[in-house]
Design an enzyme around this catalytic site. Structure first.
Site, PDB file in Angstrom:
ATOM      1  N   LYS A  10       2.334 -25.603   1.260  1.00  0.00           N
ATOM      2  CA  LYS A  10       2.135 -25.276  -0.158  1.00  0.00           C
ATOM      3  C   LYS A  10       3.051 -26.093  -1.075  1.00  0.00           C
ATOM      4  O   LYS A  10       2.667 -26.405  -2.207  1.00  0.00           O
ATOM      5  CB  LYS A  10       2.302 -23.780  -0.389  1.00  0.00           C
ATOM      6  N   ASP A  42      -3.132 -16.950  -5.097  1.00  0.00           N
ATOM      7  CA  ASP A  42      -2.680 -15.803  -4.307  1.00  0.00           C
ATOM      8  C   ASP A  42      -2.403 -14.576  -5.171  1.00  0.00           C
ATOM      9  O   ASP A  42      -2.863 -13.470  -4.876  1.00  0.00           O
ATOM     10  CB  ASP A  42      -1.409 -16.159  -3.521  1.00  0.00           C
ATOM     11  N   GLY A  96      11.295  -8.270  -1.015  1.00  0.00           N
ATOM     12  CA  GLY A  96      11.348  -9.677  -0.638  1.00  0.00           C
ATOM     13  C   GLY A  96      11.493 -10.564  -1.859  1.00  0.00           C
ATOM     14  O   GLY A  96      11.195 -10.145  -2.991  1.00  0.00           O
ATOM     15  N   ALA A  97      11.956 -11.788  -1.616  1.00  0.00           N
ATOM     16  CA  ALA A  97      12.155 -12.723  -2.732  1.00  0.00           C
ATOM     17  C   ALA A  97      11.822 -14.154  -2.316  1.00  0.00           C
ATOM     18  O   ALA A  97      12.349 -15.104  -2.870  1.00  0.00           O
ATOM     19  CB  ALA A  97      13.596 -12.629  -3.242  1.00  0.00           C
TER      20      ALA A  97
END
Length: 280
Positions: free
Chosen positions: A66, A103, A127-128
């Site tokens: 990505k 996404d 999460g990060a």
């Protein structure tokens, strides 16, 4: 000759994208082919150049490319710039390549399709990493009351707050700091619990009528969703609808037709359940 599209990744054998786009074509009557291609690490640019030189019209990009796709694009949409990653490449009529990310929109649309309310709600995302960064703008676009990012490494969550603070009320905290707080919607953006291991989160995190969403998906409920069910959550979903939703955004960007996602999600879920039964 039909237009050609593909998904690039490594690994790629598990990808459901060709099946999803086949369903979309059956729905809409669009004439296109969609394949999956294993790309060696370090070979993304070569593979993408060859694909587009051979007449390819668009690509989906999955792990670990990505960032490569972000750099490959001649231009990027504002939301892709924000996300810092690209999972969708579009070949324009002038031959240039536009990079986008679908996404986050796919996930938010999945939640809205299920009737979940995000506006004015207290959201928590666990999460990060890159997956979380990619969904923050669309989530904040729903105008929640606030959004808290919890991460083991607090500095990473604080960086996301810094990068997205202009879009809404954002807070950062560690997992330990969650105790005593309640949220209307909790989203798991970590890989914790994906393979059945138990997820340890504080009790009483869930407000009444709360909803829990895991960005991962599997034939069995993830550890996070098992935790949510034990905590009494009634609105539960994994990320299969997010996968189909991002594919629908890609299809729309390429073909300018918006396919129906619910029948495709239902069919994929049925096949996953059948496969699980056969395996057992």
């Amino acid at each position: 000759m039909s237009d050609s599209y593909a998904v690039f990744g490594n690994p790629i054998a598990q990808s459901k994208s060709p099946a999803i786009h086949r369903h979309f074509c059956e729905q809409t009557g669009e004439d296109m082919t969609y394949t999956k291609q294993l790309v060696a690490e370090g070979e993304f640019q070569t593979a993408a150049d060859a694909f587009f030189a051979d007449g390819g019209r668009g690509l989906n990009i999955t792990s670990p490319f990505k960032l490569d796709a972000f750099q490959y694009a001649d231009r990027r949409t504002p939301r892709a710039e924000r996300a810092g990653a690209v999972n969708l490449l579009i070949k324009e009529n002038d031959g240039s390549i536009t990079g986008d990310t679908s996404d986050g929109v796919g996930m938010v649309n999945d939640m809205l399709n299920m009737g979940w309310e995000l506006g004015g709600k207290k959201l928590l995302i666990l999460g990060a990493g890159g997956a979380v960064r990619g969904v923050l703008e669309p989530l904040l676009g729903q105008q929640p009351a606030n959004l808290t990012i919890a991460n083991r490494t607090l500095a990473k969550a604080e960086q996301l707050v810094k990068d997205f603070h202009d879009l809404g009320e954002l807070k950062a905290c560690s997992f330990d700091d969650l105790a005593g707080r309640q949220f209307d919607v909790i989203i798991n953006g970590t890989s914790a619990g994906l393979h059945g291991e138990r997820v340890n989160l504080p009790a009483n995190l869930l407000a009444p009528d709360s909803a829990c969403y895991d960005m991962s998906y599997a034939a069995e409920p993830t550890g996070f969703l098992c935790w949510a069910e034990r905590e009494g959550c009634k609105q539960l979903s994994d990320g299969l609808g997010m996968l189909v939703g991002q594919a629908a955004e890609s299809f729309y960007a390429w073909r300018h037709i918006r396919p129906e996602v619910v029948p495709v999600i239902t069919e994929l879920r049925r096949k996953m359940t059948e496969s699980k039964k056969k395996a057992s």
